[in-house]
Write an enzyme that holds these catalytic residues in place. Structure first.
Site, PDB file in Angstrom:
ATOM      1  N   GLY A  99       0.808  -1.230   0.000  1.00 54.78           N
ATOM      2  CA  GLY A  99       0.000   0.000   0.000  1.00 54.78           C
ATOM      3  C   GLY A  99       0.834   1.269   0.000  1.00 54.78           C
ATOM      4  CD  GLU A 105      -3.715  -5.180  -9.333  1.00 51.35           C
ATOM      5  OE1 GLU A 105      -2.683  -5.882  -9.319  1.00 51.35           O
ATOM      6  OE2 GLU A 105      -3.927  -4.271  -8.521  1.00 51.35           O
ATOM      7  CB  SER A 153       3.380  -4.631  -2.559  1.00 49.94           C
ATOM      8  OG  SER A 153       2.073  -4.125  -2.370  1.00 49.94           O
ATOM      9  CG  ASP A 211       1.809  -0.690 -11.128  1.00 51.03           C
ATOM     10  OD1 ASP A 211       2.321   0.310 -11.668  1.00 51.03           O
ATOM     11  OD2 ASP A 211       0.892  -0.620 -10.290  1.00 51.03           O
ATOM     12  CE1 TYR A 229      -4.907   3.441 -10.548  1.00 45.74           C
ATOM     13  CE2 TYR A 229      -6.614   1.948 -11.325  1.00 45.74           C
ATOM     14  CZ  TYR A 229      -5.384   2.536 -11.488  1.00 45.74           C
ATOM     15  OH  TYR A 229      -4.627   2.244 -12.595  1.00 45.74           O
TER      16      TYR A 229
HETATM   17  C1  GLA Z   1      -1.354   2.062  -9.894  1.00 48.91           C
HETATM   18  C2  GLA Z   1      -1.803   1.203 -11.069  1.00 48.91           C
HETATM   19  C3  GLA Z   1      -1.043   1.600 -12.342  1.00 48.91           C
HETATM   20  C4  GLA Z   1      -1.085   3.097 -12.587  1.00 48.91           C
HETATM   21  C5  GLA Z   1      -0.728   3.874 -11.325  1.00 48.91           C
HETATM   22  C6  GLA Z   1      -0.928   5.351 -11.494  1.00 48.91           C
HETATM   23  O1  GLA Z   1      -0.040   1.783  -9.565  1.00 48.91           O
HETATM   24  O2  GLA Z   1      -1.600  -0.153 -10.806  1.00 48.91           O
HETATM   25  O3  GLA Z   1      -1.550   0.867 -13.432  1.00 48.91           O
HETATM   26  O4  GLA Z   1      -2.336   3.476 -13.079  1.00 48.91           O
HETATM   27  O5  GLA Z   1      -1.490   3.446 -10.202  1.00 48.91           O
HETATM   28  O6  GLA Z   1      -0.061   5.862 -12.463  1.00 48.91           O
END
Ligand code: GLA
Length: 390
Positions: free
Chosen positions: A124, A162, A129, A174, A223
């Site tokens: 977090g 995810e 992670s 990520d 988000y």
């Molecule tokens: C998280 C998401 C990514 C990206 C970032 C913001 O890490 O997993 O895909 O959207 O936020 O840039």
């Protein structure tokens, strides 16, 4: 005790494979990956490590060493999100189970698995992670199986886990960075064409990560709302700019002309994305020139935009950026990752790094009473599995 010994103690035989998958830090291009923009992340020297062997049945037995917890589930029933007893899987197990689901959905046949894993990527904290866990498990299943897929496809299958299994509508950045990281380099990744190349940091600069100590949960955060706002902006702008697929297709000039037709909140979110995509283009020029000061300027601008327009910053993160700005050796600072807590990333002159780290720690302690973790971060290689010869 190392992971292989823990594995042996738990399962009574040595592991067959050892895997490592890094977290990531994003230098620029925040909240643009789900808008088909270019991002500039680097894999970091904080890792998920995993020791595993295949099982002769279709059962997956996982030990999360750091949590002291264990879970078992059946590959053939993974879509139920339940363990062998029929109880819902704990949150941490959704990531490996999601990977098992996604790989099988892609037609890849999996073996049962016994595994122990551990992570020093803080949870977090905006350092991915969860992507590191996903990529570690996907890489391990590949090492234990007869199939082989390229790193980018593997990252995409982890993203699907995810998005569709865990329920977070994240972009590909990520999982990509964890799978494809290159030692000593930032990755310039075009999330539309999926082309990428490693770029060097400006000569004599280092990356410093500062952890605000504030934790967020991506799934329960705003988000998904931010992503929805971007999609809504595209829908509305299409009336004036027919043919646009995403905010990547909207130039800053076009946005200035048509943003007045958007509801105010949607306009703010889209303005961040359109301008951040433009900033990344400029920042790549700065990187190619080795111009740390210019690159740093874009980092500050990105932070301000994430704070005022995208509204994903917090006073603690703003504080870290403000304090950093007054310290010797700093070129640029900004929050990294989704926001709502977590870390800032700082581009710092090599020779000033230790003074900078102490200064940031002292300043944050004085301001908040909290002790931040501030550390040098090495851009690292992507995930790797090593088979162990028994
Ligand atoms: C998280 C998401 C990514 C990206 C970032 C913001 O890490 O997993 O895909 O959207 O936020 O840039």
């Amino acid at each position: 005790m190392n992971l292989a010994s823990s594995f042996e103690q738990i399962f009574g035989h040595p592991p067959r494979v050892e895997t490592r998958a890094p977290g990531r830090v994003n230098l620029l291009g925040e909240h643009v990956d789900y808008n088909q923009g270019i991002v500039l992340p680097a894999a970091i020297d904080r890792l998920v490590t995993l020791a595993a062997a295949s099982a002769s049945n279709d059962i997956v037995t996982l030990h999360a060493i750091d949590l002291g917890e264990r879970v078992t589930f059946k590959l053939s029933e993974v879509e139920k999100h339940c363990d062998m007893e029929g109880d819902p899987l704990p949150g941490w197990a959704l990531y490996p189970a999601g990977v098992a689901w996604s790989l099988q959905q892609a037609g890849l046949s999996l073996c049962g698995m016994q595994a122990v894993y551990s992570s020093d990527v803080p949870i977090g904290a905006g350092l991915s992670s969860s992507a590191a866990v996903e990529v570690a498990f996907a890489t391990t299943w590949q090492a234990l199986s007869a199939w082989k897929i390229d790193k980018l496809s593997l990252a995409k299958l982890c993203q699907r886990a995810e998005n569709e299994y865990v329920g977070v509508s994240s972009g590909l950045m990520d999982q990509f960075a964890s799978a494809c990281g290159v030692e000593g380099h930032v990755l310039c990744f075009d999330t539309r064409s999926l082309e990428w190349m490693p770029l060097e940091l400006p000569h004599g600069t280092v990356i410093v990560i500062a952890d605000s100590g504030i934790r967020r949960s991506l799934a329960t955060s705003a988000y998904n709302d931010r992503r929805a706002a971007c999609e809504q902006a595209v829908e509305l702008l299409r009336k004036y700019l027919p043919g646009i697929q995403s905010l990547r297709d909207v130039s800053t000039v076009e946005f200035a002309a048509y943003s007045m037709y958007l509801p105010p909140e949607i306009a703010k979110r889209a303005e961040h994305v359109v301008k951040e995509i433009h900033r990344v283009d400029q920042a790549i020029i700065a990187l190619n020139r080795g111009d740390a000061r210019m690159f740093g300027g874009f980092m500050y601008a990105s932070h301000k935009s994430l704070c005022d327009l995208y509204e994903v910053s917090l006073p603690e993160l703003d504080g870290l950026v403000e304090i950093a700005r007054g310290l010797p050796g700093i070129y640029g600072a900004r929050l990294t990752g989704a926001g709502f807590g977590g870390c800032t990333v700082n581009l710092v002159e090599d020779k000033d790094a230790s003074t900078f780290i102490c200064g940031l720690q002292d300043g944050y302690r004085m301001r908040t009473g909290m002790e931040p973790e501030v550390y040098l971060c090495k851009a690292s290689a992507g995930a790797e599995a090593k088979l162990i010869n028994i």
